[in-house]
Design an enzyme around this catalytic site. Structure first.
Site, PDB file in Angstrom:
ATOM      1  N   GLU A   1     -37.577  50.441  43.927  1.00  0.00           N
ATOM      2  CA  GLU A   1     -37.172  50.268  42.531  1.00  0.00           C
ATOM      3  C   GLU A   1     -38.283  50.680  41.574  1.00  0.00           C
ATOM      4  OE1 GLU A   1     -34.401  48.136  45.004  1.00  0.00           O
ATOM      5  OE2 GLU A   1     -36.597  48.115  44.941  1.00  0.00           O
TER       6      GLU A   1
ATOM      7  N   HIS B   1     -30.073  36.632  46.014  1.00  0.00           N
ATOM      8  CA  HIS B   1     -29.171  37.646  45.453  1.00  0.00           C
ATOM      9  C   HIS B   1     -28.183  37.037  44.466  1.00  0.00           C
ATOM     10  CE1 HIS B   1     -30.736  40.581  48.258  1.00  0.00           C
ATOM     11  NE2 HIS B   1     -30.539  39.731  49.244  1.00  0.00           N
TER      12      HIS B   1
END
Length: 323
Positions: free
Chosen positions: A60, A129
């Protein structure tokens, strides 16, 4: 008009943006051959090719930085970060670079970058998550933050975000992906203002994202008990639409802010502060809030549901304002 799901609306928004803007391209993990972790980009690689739908390495930090560079070079990148917890790996380029370039260059440079990421809980994806970090990004000057919670917004918010000269973070909600509704074939969406989703006169439920359907359900329950609730969808989390917030509170004189973020340091507290600053003398009761419990989001379904804002909690908080 056609009936589509939230997931399909996001896909249509992506397709239309790539068709309308030749400088736009999508990049991220598994967005191409796999079709996206949530199947949002399914079919786009075949339609636009690998130059405009780019699978990236699992970094990322790296591909977000590449997106910033492409934006500075005149492109219109759409960076997909699979889930918001992964965006923490790219906080430095987002907060210290993308958000600041216009200011630090005296307006000579802008970063027309769109970052799409999924947020929130409700699908048993466990603590790592299931984060809701909207408040973190809404804290930063130089970034626009939007949170589509309807089919129309899911389809229509990407295009105006792509036209913004500054970075825009778009929060998408897996808990809503299966939701369906009618949607016009041509959609124009405002990414500057909040929107009243249900008119009411006695109470304001102020929310956004995956909590919007819960607030609307709570409003129907309250209506059956004689309490007429208005539901305001914030939609744009930075900059907040102060005028819309103060207008609904001044109208109904009571407010409950519903936010999936944790209460401590969350966006609900900011909204409450603005109400106190701008509409204190209009209130007939203290402002209340319903947030996620102050725990990592559990995996077990019954515990996850207990940790999150639910319609029954919203109803209880609302009714307490009338005692």
């Amino acid at each position: 008009m056609s009936r589509i799901s939230y997931r399909e609306a996001l896909r249509l928004g992506l397709r239309e943006a790539l068709e309308r803007e030749p400088r736009a391209f999508l990049m991220g993990e598994d967005v191409g051959r796999y079709g996206g972790t949530y199947a949002v980009s399914k079919g786009l690689l075949e339609a636009f090719g690998p130059e405009r739908v780019r699978d990236t390495p699992l970094s990322e930090l790296g591909f977000t930085g590449a997106g910033i560079g492409a934006a500075l070079g005149g492109m219109r990148p759409i960076v997909e970060i699979m889930t918001v917890n992964f965006s923490l790996l790219a906080l430095d380029p987002i907060v210290n670079t993308a958000a600041l370039y216009r200011h630090m260059s005296g307006g000579q440079f802008s970063v027309p970058l769109v970052i799409r990421t999924s947020s929130g809980a409700g699908r048993q994806l466990a603590a790592q998550h299931s984060h809701s970090f909207e408040a973190w990004y809404a804290h930063v000057p130089g970034i626009r933050v939007v949170a589509p919670a309807t089919i129309e917004d899911a389809r229509g918010m990407l295009w105006p975000a792509l036209q913004d000269p500054d970075p825009v973070v778009v929060f998408e909600y897996p808990a809503l992906f299966a939701m369906e509704d009618e949607c016009a074939d041509t959609v124009e969406v405002d990414i500057r203002s909040a929107k009243v989703r249900r008119a009411g006169s006695q109470l304001s439920l102020i929310t956004y994202g995956a909590c919007l359907p819960k607030a609307l359900e709570a409003a129907e329950t309250l209506a059956a008990e004689g309490i007429d609730a208005e539901v305001l969808d914030l939609r744009v989390l930075r900059p907040l639409d102060d005028a819309a917030i103060l207008a609904t509170v001044s109208k109904t004189r009571r407010a409950v802010v519903v936010d999936e973020c944790w209460k401590t340091g969350g966006l609900a507290g900011e909204v409450m502060a603005r109400i106190m600053e701008g509409a204190f003398y209009d209130l007939d009761a203290p402002v209340a809030r319903v947030c996620s419990e102050e725990v990592p989001v559990p995996y077990a379904k019954h515990l996850e549901e207990a940790a999150l804002p639910q319609p029954a909690k919203i109803v209880a908080a609302a009714k307490a304002l009338f005692k």
